[in-house]
Design a protein around this motif. Structure first.
Motif, PDB file in Angstrom:
ATOM      1  N   ILE A   1       1.128  -1.371  -0.193  1.00 50.24           N
ATOM      2  CA  ILE A   1      -0.007  -0.220  -0.325  1.00 50.24           C
ATOM      3  C   ILE A   1       0.865   1.536   0.140  1.00 50.24           C
ATOM      4  CG2 ILE A   1      -1.845   1.183   1.263  1.00 50.24           C
ATOM      5  CD1 ILE A   1      -2.588  -1.499   2.289  1.00 50.24           C
ATOM      6  N   GLU A   2       1.026   2.163  -0.708  1.00 51.78           N
ATOM      7  CA  GLU A   2       1.141   3.369  -0.631  1.00 51.78           C
ATOM      8  C   GLU A   2       1.746   3.991   0.626  1.00 51.78           C
ATOM      9  OE1 GLU A   2       2.211   6.858  -4.071  1.00 51.78           O
ATOM     10  OE2 GLU A   2       0.487   6.202  -3.895  1.00 51.78           O
ATOM     11  N   ASN A   3       2.763   4.619   0.753  1.00 50.13           N
ATOM     12  CA  ASN A   3       2.499   5.286   1.937  1.00 50.13           C
ATOM     13  C   ASN A   3       2.421   3.943   3.266  1.00 50.13           C
ATOM     14  OD1 ASN A   3       3.821   7.781   0.192  1.00 50.13           O
ATOM     15  ND2 ASN A   3       1.593   8.330  -0.077  1.00 50.13           N
ATOM     16  N   SER A   4       2.647   2.952   3.223  1.00 48.90           N
ATOM     17  CA  SER A   4       2.440   2.435   4.165  1.00 48.90           C
ATOM     18  C   SER A   4       3.299   1.221   4.266  1.00 48.90           C
ATOM     19  CB  SER A   4       1.229   1.963   4.262  1.00 48.90           C
ATOM     20  OG  SER A   4       0.373   1.039   5.679  1.00 48.90           O
ATOM     21  N   ASP A   5       3.271   0.722   5.777  1.00 46.35           N
ATOM     22  CA  ASP A   5       3.789  -0.665   5.072  1.00 46.35           C
ATOM     23  C   ASP A   5       2.804  -2.055   5.222  1.00 46.35           C
ATOM     24  OD1 ASP A   5       6.346   0.963   5.393  1.00 46.35           O
ATOM     25  OD2 ASP A   5       6.146   0.272   8.175  1.00 46.35           O
ATOM     26  N   ASP A   6       1.917  -1.367   5.221  1.00 45.94           N
ATOM     27  CA  ASP A   6       1.225  -2.636   5.058  1.00 45.94           C
ATOM     28  C   ASP A   6       0.653  -2.959   3.431  1.00 45.94           C
ATOM     29  OD1 ASP A   6       0.047  -2.470   7.683  1.00 45.94           O
ATOM     30  OD2 ASP A   6      -1.537  -1.145   7.281  1.00 45.94           O
ATOM     31  N   VAL A   7       0.162  -4.180   3.515  1.00 45.83           N
ATOM     32  CA  VAL A   7       0.014  -4.903   2.006  1.00 45.83           C
ATOM     33  C   VAL A   7      -1.274  -5.659   2.468  1.00 45.83           C
ATOM     34  CG1 VAL A   7       1.966  -5.794   1.970  1.00 45.83           C
ATOM     35  CG2 VAL A   7       0.797  -7.223   3.019  1.00 45.83           C
ATOM     36  N   LEU A   8      -1.943  -5.377   0.537  1.00 44.83           N
ATOM     37  CA  LEU A   8      -3.379  -5.682   0.070  1.00 44.83           C
ATOM     38  C   LEU A   8      -2.641  -6.838  -0.467  1.00 44.83           C
ATOM     39  CD1 LEU A   8      -6.061  -5.894   0.287  1.00 44.83           C
ATOM     40  CD2 LEU A   8      -4.926  -4.925  -2.459  1.00 44.83           C
ATOM     41  N   GLU A   9      -3.310  -8.036   0.060  1.00 45.49           N
ATOM     42  CA  GLU A   9      -3.728  -9.336  -0.052  1.00 45.49           C
ATOM     43  C   GLU A   9      -4.590  -9.740  -1.080  1.00 45.49           C
ATOM     44  OE1 GLU A   9      -2.922 -11.780   3.313  1.00 45.49           O
ATOM     45  OE2 GLU A   9      -1.118 -11.620   3.810  1.00 45.49           O
ATOM     46  N   ILE A  10      -4.482 -10.354  -2.517  1.00 47.24           N
ATOM     47  CA  ILE A  10      -5.054 -11.394  -2.857  1.00 47.24           C
ATOM     48  C   ILE A  10      -5.200 -11.995  -3.823  1.00 47.24           C
ATOM     49  CG2 ILE A  10      -6.388 -10.590  -5.439  1.00 47.24           C
ATOM     50  CD1 ILE A  10      -4.985  -7.516  -5.374  1.00 47.24           C
ATOM     51  N   ASN A  11      -6.763 -12.761  -3.064  1.00 50.49           N
ATOM     52  CA  ASN A  11      -6.668 -14.577  -3.282  1.00 50.49           C
ATOM     53  C   ASN A  11      -6.849 -14.611  -4.787  1.00 50.49           C
ATOM     54  OD1 ASN A  11      -7.154 -16.921  -3.558  1.00 50.49           O
ATOM     55  ND2 ASN A  11      -8.917 -16.812  -2.372  1.00 50.49           N
ATOM     56  N   CYS A  12      -6.033 -15.434  -6.242  1.00 47.92           N
ATOM     57  CA  CYS A  12      -5.609 -15.824  -6.974  1.00 47.92           C
ATOM     58  C   CYS A  12      -6.926 -16.331  -7.595  1.00 47.92           C
ATOM     59  CB  CYS A  12      -4.422 -16.680  -7.376  1.00 47.92           C
ATOM     60  SG  CYS A  12      -2.792 -14.687  -7.145  1.00 47.92           S
ATOM     61  N   SER A  13      -7.140 -17.524  -6.261  1.00 45.78           N
ATOM     62  CA  SER A  13      -8.352 -18.138  -6.692  1.00 45.78           C
ATOM     63  C   SER A  13     -10.078 -17.098  -7.192  1.00 45.78           C
ATOM     64  CB  SER A  13      -8.782 -19.143  -6.460  1.00 45.78           C
ATOM     65  OG  SER A  13      -8.725 -18.457  -4.803  1.00 45.78           O
ATOM     66  N   GLN A  14      -9.223 -16.263  -6.477  1.00 45.17           N
ATOM     67  CA  GLN A  14     -10.770 -15.319  -6.912  1.00 45.17           C
ATOM     68  C   GLN A  14     -10.917 -13.808  -7.411  1.00 45.17           C
ATOM     69  OE1 GLN A  14     -12.025 -14.707  -2.345  1.00 45.17           O
ATOM     70  NE2 GLN A  14     -11.967 -17.333  -2.481  1.00 45.17           N
ATOM     71  N   LEU A  15      -9.533 -13.726  -8.418  1.00 43.01           N
ATOM     72  CA  LEU A  15      -9.772 -12.660  -9.555  1.00 43.01           C
ATOM     73  C   LEU A  15     -11.135 -12.449  -9.764  1.00 43.01           C
ATOM     74  CD1 LEU A  15      -6.367 -13.468 -10.917  1.00 43.01           C
ATOM     75  CD2 LEU A  15      -6.872 -11.934  -9.357  1.00 43.01           C
ATOM     76  N   PRO A  16     -10.913 -10.940  -9.476  1.00 40.95           N
ATOM     77  CA  PRO A  16     -12.251 -10.143 -10.556  1.00 40.95           C
ATOM     78  C   PRO A  16     -12.252 -10.666 -11.972  1.00 40.95           C
ATOM     79  CG  PRO A  16     -11.406  -8.521  -9.155  1.00 40.95           C
ATOM     80  CD  PRO A  16     -10.399 -10.048  -9.721  1.00 40.95           C
TER      81      PRO A  16
END
Length: 1281
Positions: free
Chosen positions: A13-28
């Motif tokens: 995530i921009e300007n943060s140490d956090d991350v956004l986890e995205i499950n590949c089996s549930q892609l849009p």
């Protein structure tokens, strides 16, 4: 590409140490949502690539492309290197899409567009960096998609240069080498990959197995593929390849050629058993592959092919349609369309097959089997041009494909004006088969290797129009194949009929022709009986087939009977031929060819023109459009001197039937040529009249028209000898003899094989062929015959008439020697052909060449059978040959006569006289001496009496019997003639012309003999000339009287009676001159004899005088030699005396010197070595002694003493030398007399006396040893040594 496959992707995530986890089996569903997130968070470009990979794995290629495009658009301008993975991945996706089947109608254009976009992306990637291996990998993939393995190999090598252990690059390089058929190099690379990653995917063992199979190591390939199945039991590809290998092995074993090699039943049984086991293994692998991947298109296509081979067409079609649905590559889709098309083709659904073949080629235009099938469908639609183009494309890729060559040959054989092209393809196919036989036959002959008779039947059918020899050869091969399949060969009697007919055309031995025609007749009769017996009790449903088969065989039997009759004609069995033609006409009245042959026999053999014209009229009533009937009619009318009727017949052919008929064109050319010659003769008879001028104009017009007709013939057929010959005659008649001579010579060269084959016009000679052919068992073809008898007929002998006209042209241009040689060659040619025809007249041939199956003469009596004898020369032919020989001899006599007149050569004129006398003897042309004497006595009487006596002759004269001397032989008397029996025979105008020429030549010989100078002739020559001129005068007087009587009756006369009378008068004056010249010659010879005797006497006296002078000179010479010898001996004696005196004085001087010397000698000078010095010389002392005794040496002796012979000096002691020298001198001078033979030796001894003269500086007491001979010096030298 070797990329990680994360199931959860963490996006910072921009300007943060956090991350956004995205499950590949549930892609849009749409990648745009993920791209929006990445843009909002300012994610790096590699995240776009990761999500694009996940979408591509899930089969959403379009979303993957969208994600990559958003990432490239979001890329920063200062970070171009980060774009490289996205560019390469996007290009790779485009390439994969281009390889897949495209359902749109414009699939080809879409594929090209995808490849162009991939190329543009790769160009951009290479611009950014040239050190990225993945760029070169994708470029190699693009090159392989475009089927350019060379370029792909370069790109993979570039990738390996940057990363030597890159497995993808190694696999790509191996695949490129495999595509280039460099299987060993590809195998090495696959083995390298296996070492680097044994458990990697794709499994390199599959590539290893395929390379080993291509290299011929089938068992090793099986082991590699089985190992692949063990490593990955879920993989279907190894099972598919193993099944393919096993199926190919079954096909190879069941190849008909390989089966023929295994002639042993046990070996064949083992081959069948082994093939069954191989097929079982193949089906096991297919079943396993189908279980692993039921929707695998490759498995479905292999199963479809297997069911198609088992003739389960519907099952095969369903499997192919399923494979088409599941196909994931364009190659698989094209193969599916081909299997569907093949199923429709086998089911005879040609329109659906055509569409399926077209779809297959639209996807893969290099699919050869689909192209071949499409060509067959185009042939079925009669779209010949499209079919040819399709087959040509296949042939470019497979130049030795016999099926394509056969199809092209079949296609061109049915197109107009392309028969030569069809033959070219058939010949290529034969060559390919011959090469296969040479490579694989293994002891079998080429003919035994061949198994397709239809090829040679088709080729033979086409060869008939161009080369009878090649057609016969092709039919012989076909017959051999058919006999191998069926030992009797009764199912195809047409083939043996064609062989017999072609053997006649090619001039084979009569025995070969007979055997082939006899076999054809027997097979046809046997087949007809078998067919009738087989279908006698069948049901009505088969009645139609039986009727058709019986009708075919009956028609074939009629054709065989016609060709047998033509064979009888060629053998000279005219009666048998006429009988068979009569049977054919009786059974089939509309058989026009048989009626034409009956007309030919009636006219040319029996001489019955009316019967011949009747047969032709009947033939014209049946078929008025048959050119041969009108042409034979015109020919017969021309022979019967009905010139206008003949002209109308030929014009009818050109106007209403065939405007390009060569025979009709040549015949009309000959008609106008004869008309031009007739008008030219009429103009020459009255050169100064107006009618002559008009006749000359008509003559030129006729010659021009004849040249037009002949020129048209040569345009249609440049080898037409009749047209070239006629054109040369027209040119010669118009005054261009030299040009005509060259053209005649070209025709003659062509007849002997120098310019190619000749086409002789003979409409009455035809052979009917029944050519067997697939799909058309009944077909008749008519070809012109060039048989031996037709070629040797006097009217068709090209060599003879071209030689005759060449000689005529040589006479016109003044080349008499060449003309004489040409006439003699023509006479020889005529004798040879006549002898050749007579030699074939064997009465036993009638029984030898009888086709038993067609012989109806079993009930004939002996008299009827005796009439069936061979006659090759009809009466008309014999008479024509006799007339031609007479004309040729007259031509020769004319050439000799003109040559002798031009050169004043009496010997040549005597040769002409000899030739014409020989002609008179051969033709039995003579005038009895009684008639000649009556003609001489009638000279000076009144013209009424002459007319009365001529009327008594009435055209008949008393001719000598065969044992009576002919007119050409002198010495017969009236008394002798009166004692011979006489009969009255008719003197023809032709014989009268021969007698006129005989008299003219005799008169010319006498004239030339009389014109010779007295030194060039003999008295016997004058006597012979007087006899010849008297005989010729009598003949001229008789011919003048007989000619007047013939003119009064308005009968034909070939010479001028007025000219004969003038020649008779000239002969009388010539006889008077010859009598006077005889007296002069007699006086000349008497004087010449006296001169010869006087000269001989003078020669004898001169010889005696010369002999006496020679004896006198010889005696004087001997006396002079004796005198010289005597004087020499005297001089030698004087010299010997002088030498003896000198020796004595020297001895005395030596003795005196020894008494005055002191008792104790002084010591010798050290310079004296005891040898004779070169300065010792006693010459002056010797001369002084000689002068003191009053002797004078001769100049010669003095010269010898002054110039001694040079001799090497010897080491001799002085005292011993002097002692021996004195003894030798005394011994030398002791002789008293010298013989003649010894004189030279003595002179040589004298010459050697001065050997020591050079030692002039020695003391006086040493001079005695200087006068030694050479022999003595030599002896002393040897002693000293």
């Amino acid at each position: 590409m070797a990329l990680s496959e994360p199931r959860m992707i963490e996006v910072p995530i921009e300007n943060s140490d956090d991350v956004l986890e995205i499950n590949c089996s549930q892609l849009p569903e749409h990648a745009s949502e993920i791209c929006d997130i990445l843009e909002n968070e300012g994610a790096a470009l590699r995240f776009y690539q990761l999500f694009a990979i996940e979408y591509y794995k899930q089969g959403q290629a379009e979303e993957s492309i969208a994600a990559l495009k958003r990432g490239l658009a979001h890329a920063k301008a200062n970070d171009q290197t980060a774009k490289l993975p996205l560019l390469n991945f996007l290009a790779s996706i485009y390439i994969q899409k281009a390889k897949r089947p495209l359902s749109s109608t414009n699939g080809a254009s879409s594929r090209d567009m995808l490849l162009k976009m991939a190329t543009a992306l790769l160009t951009e990637a290479e611009r950014i960096s040239r050190t990225e291996p993945n760029t070169y990998l994708v470029k190699g993939q693009l090159a392989m998609t475009n089927r350019v393995p060379d370029s792909a190999l370069v790109q993979f090598n570039n990738a390996l240069r940057l990363e030597p252990q890159c497995l993808a690059a190694l696999l790509g390089k191996a695949r490129a080498l495999f595509a280039k058929r460099q299987f060993q190099q590809a195998l090495n690379i696959y083995q390298q990959v296996l070492i680097l990653r044994p458990r990697g995917k794709p499994d390199p063992r599959i590539g290893i197995g395929m390379c080993l199979y291509k290299l011929g190591h089938t068992n090793d390939a099986r082991r590699a593929l089985r190992r692949s199945t063990e490593v990955d039991s879920s993989a279907a590809a190894p099972h598919i390849i193993l099944a393919t290998i096993e199926l190919n092995e079954v096909k190879r074993r069941f190849d008909p050629r390989i089966s023929r090699e295994a002639a042993d039943p046990e070996a064949l049984a083992s081959i069948v058993e082994g093939s069954a086991e191989t097929l079982r293994r193949a089906m096991v692998h297919l079943q396993r592959a189908y279980e692993l991947q039921p929707d695998n298109s490759a498995v479905l296509l292999l199963l479809a092919d297997r069911f198609f081979c088992k003739s389960e067409i519907e099952t095969a079609q369903k499997l192919a349609e399923k494979a088409l649905i599941t196909a994931d590559t364009m190659a698989i889709q094209a193969e599916a369309h081909y299997q569907i098309a093949r199923s429709h083709h086998a089911a005879k659904k040609f329109d659906m097959a055509f569409d399926a073949y077209s779809k297959c080629l639209s996807i893969n235009d290099r699919h050869s089997l689909a192209s071949y099938g499409l060509g067959q469908m185009q042939l079925q639609r009669t779209d010949m041009s499209s079919a040819e183009a399709t087959f040509q494309r296949v042939l470019e890729r497979h130049p030795k494909c016999v099926e394509v060559l056969r199809a092209l040959g079949y296609l061109h054989a049915r197109l107009p004006n392309t028969k030569a092209k069809a033959l070219e393809y058939y010949e290529k196919e034969m060559q390919v088969l011959a090469d296969e036989a040479a490579e694989h036959a293994r002891g079998l002959s080429t003919i035994d290797w061949l198994d397709d008779a239809n090829l040679f039947l088709e080729a033979g059918l086409l060869y008939e129009a161009s080369s009878a020899k090649k057609a016969r050869k092709a039919y012989l091969v076909a017959a051999s194949i058919l006999q191998r399949e069926d030992s009797t060969g009764d199912h195809l009697p047409e083939l043996w009929n064609n062989l017999g007919a072609l053997s006649q055309l090619t001039g084979e031995e009569n025995a070969d022709v007979f055997s082939e025609l006899n076999a054809a007749a027997e097979k046809c009769v046997r087949g007809l009986e078998k067919t009738r017996a087989t279908f006698a009790d069948k049901k009505s449903a088969q009645t139609s087939k039986a009727v058709n088969e019986v009708r075919r065989l009956e028609n074939t039997l009629v054709t065989i009977k016609y060709n047998v009759a033509r064979f009888y004609e060629n053998c000279g069995l005219w009666q048998k031929a006429e009988q068979l033609y009569g049977e054919i006409v009786a059974d089939i009245p509309a058989y026009v060819d048989a009626r034409l042959r009956l007309a030919y026999i009636a006219f040319f053999y029996r001489g019955k023109s009316q019967d011949a014209l009747l047969h032709i009229s009947q033939a014209i009533e049946i078929d008025a459009k048959r050119p041969a009937a009108w042409l034979i009619r015109g020919n017969i009318e021309l022979q019967c001197k009905n010139v206008q009727d003949a002209r109308r017949a030929f014009e009818h052919v050109l106007k209403d039937i065939a405007k390009h008929d060569i025979y009709a064109l040549c015949s009309l050319g000959n008609y106008y040529l004869a008309a031009g010659k007739s008008e030219s003769s009429r103009a020459a008879s009255e050169p100064a009249s107006a009618a002559a001028k008009k006749a000359k104009e008509l003559s030129n017009q006729n010659y021009k028209r004849s040249l037009e007709f002949f020129g048209k013939c040569l345009q249609l057929d440049e080898h037409c000898a009749a047209a070239a010959h006629g054109a040369a005659i027209a040119i010669a008649e118009r005054g261009f003899a030299n040009d005509a001579r060259r053209l005649f010579q070209e025709v003659r060269d062509a007849a002997t094989g120098g310019l190619g084959p000749l086409a002789l016009c003979n409409p009455a000679s035809e052979l009917v062929f029944k050519v067997p052919k697939p799909g058309a068992a009944d077909r008749d073809i008519t070809l012109p015959s060039s048989s031996q008898l037709d070629d040797l007929r006097i009217s068709c002998d090209v060599l003879l008439w071209s030689g005759v006209n060449t000689a005529h042209a040589c006479v016109e241009i003044g080349n008499y020697r060449q003309a004489i040689l040409a006439y003699e060659a023509c006479i020889k040619r005529l004798h040879e052909t006549t002898a050749a025809l007579k030699a074939t007249e064997d009465k036993q041939v009638a029984d030898q060449f009888v086709v038993s199956a067609l012989d109806n003469s079993k009930g004939k009596n002996a008299e009827d059978k005796s009439a069936d004898q061979l006659v090759t020369l009809s009466d008309a032919e014999r008479n024509e040959r006799t007339r031609v020989e007479r004309d040729l001899r007259l031509y020769l006599v004319r050439a000799l006569y003109v040559h002798a007149k031009a050169t004043k050569d009496v010997e040549v004129m005597r040769t002409a006289l000899k030739e014409i006398r020989e002609l008179c003897a051969i033709s039995d042309i003579s005038i009895p001496e009684s008639e000649l004497q009556n003609a001489m006595k009638s000279d000076g009487e009144s013209s009424d009496k002459d007319a009365k006596e001529a009327a008594n002759v009435d055209g008949d004269i008393e001719m000598a019997e065969p044992d009576e001397q002919p007119a050409g032989s002198n010495g017969s008397t009236a008394g002798d003639a009166s004692k011979q029996p006489k009969k009255r025979v008719h003197l023809s105008p032709e014989n009268g012309l021969v007698l006129f020429d005989l008299a003219l030549v005799e008169q010319s010989v006498a004239q030339l003999a009389g014109d010779l100078s007295e030194s060039q002739r003999l008295l016997a020559d004058i006597d012979t000339a007087i006899q010849d001129v008297e005989h010729s005068t009598a003949i001229f007087m008789f011919l003048a009287s007989w000619g007047k009587s013939m003119q009064k009756r308005r009968q034909k006369l070939l010479f001028s009676s007025r000219l004969a009378g003038e020649r008779a008068g000239y002969g009388k004056s010539l006889a008077t001159k010859l009598v006077r010249k005889r007296q002069e010659q007699e006086e000349f010879e008497r004087q010449r004899q006296e001169n010869v005797e006087q000269w001989r006497k003078q020669q004898q006296e001169e010889e005696i005088r010369k002999k006496q002078d020679q004896e006198r000179l010889e005696a004087e010479r001997r006396e002079e030699e004796a005198r010289i010898l005597r004087e020499t001996e005297e001089r030698n004696a004087v010299i010997r005396e002088q030498m003896a005196a000198a020796a004595k004085q020297a001895a005395e001087a030596e003795a005196l010197a020894s008494t005055d010397r002191p008792k104790k000698a002084k010591k010798r000078n050290t310079d004296d070595d005891g040898f004779i010095s070169d300065n010792d010389d006693l010459h002056d002392q010797f001369n002084a002694v000689a002068l003191s005794q009053g002797h004078e040496l001769e100049n010669g002796a003095e010269r010898d003493l002054m110039h001694p012979v040079s001799k090497p000096r010897k080491e001799v002691k002085r005292k011993k030398h002097l002692a021996r020298g004195g003894q030798s001198a005394l011994r030398e001078s002791s002789g008293n007399e010298v013989s003649d033979d010894a004189a030279p030796r003595k002179r040589r001894n004298i010459d050697s006396l001065d050997d020591g003269a050079s030692a002039r500086d020695e003391p006086q007491q040493a001079s005695v040893g200087k006068y030694k001979t050479k022999a003595i010096v030599s002896d002393s030298d040897e002693d000293s040594e």
